[in-house]
Enzyme design. Structure first.
Site, mmCIF file in Angstrom:
data_model
loop_
_atom_site.group_PDB
_atom_site.id
_atom_site.type_symbol
_atom_site.label_atom_id
_atom_site.label_comp_id
_atom_site.label_asym_id
_atom_site.label_seq_id
_atom_site.Cartn_x
_atom_site.Cartn_y
_atom_site.Cartn_z
ATOM 1 N N HIS A 41 34.917 38.700 34.587
ATOM 2 C CA HIS A 41 33.638 37.946 33.968
ATOM 3 C C HIS A 41 33.337 38.521 33.672
ATOM 4 O O HIS A 41 32.419 39.510 33.007
ATOM 5 C CB HIS A 41 33.085 38.001 35.648
ATOM 6 C CG HIS A 41 33.228 37.436 37.073
ATOM 7 N ND1 HIS A 41 34.240 38.545 37.553
ATOM 8 C CD2 HIS A 41 33.089 36.470 37.785
ATOM 9 C CE1 HIS A 41 34.778 37.064 38.841
ATOM 10 N NE2 HIS A 41 33.387 36.670 39.046
ATOM 11 N N GLY A 145 37.326 33.773 37.163
ATOM 12 C CA GLY A 145 38.159 35.414 36.758
ATOM 13 C C GLY A 145 38.645 35.727 37.941
ATOM 14 O O GLY A 145 39.680 35.956 37.845
ATOM 15 N N ASP A 165 33.250 41.371 37.609
ATOM 16 C CA ASP A 165 31.738 42.285 37.711
ATOM 17 C C ASP A 165 31.341 40.745 37.780
ATOM 18 O O ASP A 165 30.604 40.062 36.323
ATOM 19 C CB ASP A 165 31.267 42.652 36.006
ATOM 20 C CG ASP A 165 30.073 42.941 35.954
ATOM 21 O OD1 ASP A 165 29.534 42.788 36.776
ATOM 22 O OD2 ASP A 165 30.012 43.336 34.872
HETATM 23 C C1 LIG Z 1 27.451 40.200 34.960
HETATM 24 S S1 LIG Z 1 28.495 39.291 34.073
HETATM 25 C C2 LIG Z 1 29.308 39.848 33.421
HETATM 26 C C3 LIG Z 1 29.215 40.894 32.485
HETATM 27 C C4 LIG Z 1 30.272 41.867 31.497
HETATM 28 N N1 LIG Z 1 31.185 41.633 32.462
HETATM 29 C C5 LIG Z 1 29.381 42.876 30.283
HETATM 30 O O1 LIG Z 1 29.470 43.655 31.480
HETATM 31 O O2 LIG Z 1 29.367 43.436 29.329
HETATM 32 C C6 LIG Z 1 28.997 37.510 34.818
HETATM 33 C C7 LIG Z 1 29.167 36.556 33.934
HETATM 34 O O3 LIG Z 1 30.774 35.620 34.954
HETATM 35 C C8 LIG Z 1 30.747 34.731 34.354
HETATM 36 N N2 LIG Z 1 31.448 33.651 35.443
HETATM 37 C C9 LIG Z 1 30.579 33.655 36.668
HETATM 38 N N3 LIG Z 1 30.718 33.055 37.611
HETATM 39 C C10 LIG Z 1 32.581 33.358 36.987
HETATM 40 C C11 LIG Z 1 33.687 32.860 37.638
HETATM 41 N N4 LIG Z 1 34.042 32.384 38.940
HETATM 42 N N5 LIG Z 1 34.536 33.551 36.741
HETATM 43 C C12 LIG Z 1 34.539 33.778 35.384
HETATM 44 N N6 LIG Z 1 33.551 33.737 35.074
HETATM 45 C C13 LIG Z 1 32.153 33.893 35.954
HETATM 46 C C14 LIG Z 1 28.486 34.227 34.046
HETATM 47 O O4 LIG Z 1 29.299 33.331 33.268
HETATM 48 C C15 LIG Z 1 28.844 35.401 33.623
HETATM 49 O O5 LIG Z 1 28.578 35.717 31.840
#
Ligand SMILES: C[S@@+](CC[C@H](N)C(=O)[O-])C[C@H]1O[C@@H](n2cnc3c(N)ncnc32)[C@H](O)[C@@H]1O
Length: 280
Positions: A41, A145, A165
């Protein structure tokens, strides 16, 4: 998918997560052998702290905004230095942007290493691709993810770190993480898996119990709260569950977390935790 990390970038939970992530990647890059970093994520990679989202919440001010390199005890400074360098927090530097986890990995990994970033939000995927996608070591994929993780393990290098995450918008997020983690671990038991979680109720504790009950060994729990995490109000507790942590992480966390808690604390009930949940 309503969650946009831009509203929260650089907050206390990001500082906690990213300082510890730098320590794990620094350790893993001590050996020459190639490694793989998988971010399930990934977010957008780089956040403008003067942008509309950051300005609306101002969360970074009580996070990275409180990290002042001056007057840091020398043992803390030594461990914080890679984070300070990547964020641009050394003496005389002015903070305008905050790096996300893909950018942190990109800065710390070497020519022989590879990075896979999954980001499902189409706009965030495009922004992430702009931020890190031109690097030939990095693949930015618009994919779920959880699906991605199972497709990408075990990596050919057989060494590396997975960061999980999620936004925790959905009620079943802990379930999805637990299921995916167990499947990935069954295919690649030697990887380092790092799961970020919010502490709001007993959900985090039940999640950790489930991972331990699944028979996964070498599970380390790291937590930080800036106020009573169970009280009403904004998020004030956060944790990382780390499977197969670098062996120095526990000791390093015992130096970093008391200092970070002191800096980031908002109210009574602030605290930290470093605990092995299984045999090592
Ligand atoms: C908490 S943020 C990530 C922050 C990043 N890991 C960091 O530490 O900079 C979560 C992200 O996951 C994305 N997201 C949500 N559901 C997802 C999924 N099922 N698979 C991949 N990405 C996803 C969202 O759009 C968001 O950008």
């Amino acid at each position: 998918m309503n969650y946009r990390h831009a509203f929260h970038a650089g907050n206390f939970a990001d500082v906690f997560k990213h300082v510890l992530l730098t320590r794990m990647l620094v350790y893993l890059t001590r050996k020459d052998a190639a490694l793989r970093y998988i971010d399930t994520h990934a977010g957008i990679g780089r956040y403008d702290l003067a942008g509309d989202e950051s300005c609306r919440t101002g969360e970074w001010r009580d996070g990275v905004g409180r990290i002042d390199p001056q007057h840091m005890p020398s043992d803390v400074r030594e461990l914080m230095q890679p984070y300070l360098d990547i964020v641009g927090l050394n003496e005389g530097e002015v903070l305008s942007h905050y790096p996300g986890s893909p950018l942190i990995a990109q800065k710390l990994l070497r020519r022989q290493d590879r990075i896979i970033c999954c980001e499902l939000h189409p706009q965030d995927h495009a922004l992430l691709d702009q931020a890190v996608g031109r690097d030939r070591r990095v693949k930015v994929i618009e994919i779920d993810g959880y699906t991605g993780l199972n497709a990408f393990v075990p990596p050919p290098e057989r060494r590396g770190l997975v960061l999980i995450d999620p936004p925790f918008e959905e009620r079943d997020e802990f379930d999805r993480v637990a299921r995916t983690l167990q499947q990935a671990h069954a295919k690649w038991s030697g990887g380092t898996y790092v799961v970020w979680y919010p502490i709001k109720d007993r959900g985090a504790e039940r999640f950790a119990e489930r991972i331990v009950a699944a028979g996964i060994a070498r599970v380390l729990c790291l937590e930080l709260s800036v106020a009573d995490p169970f009280a009403e109000g904004p998020l004030s507790g956060t944790g990382l569950l780390v499977i197969n942590p670098p062996y120095v992480l526990e000791e390093e966390a015992r130096v970093l977390l008391p200092w970070l808690t002191g800096k980031l604390s908002r109210d009574t009930g602030a605290g930290w935790r470093v605990e092995r949940l299984t045999d090592f």
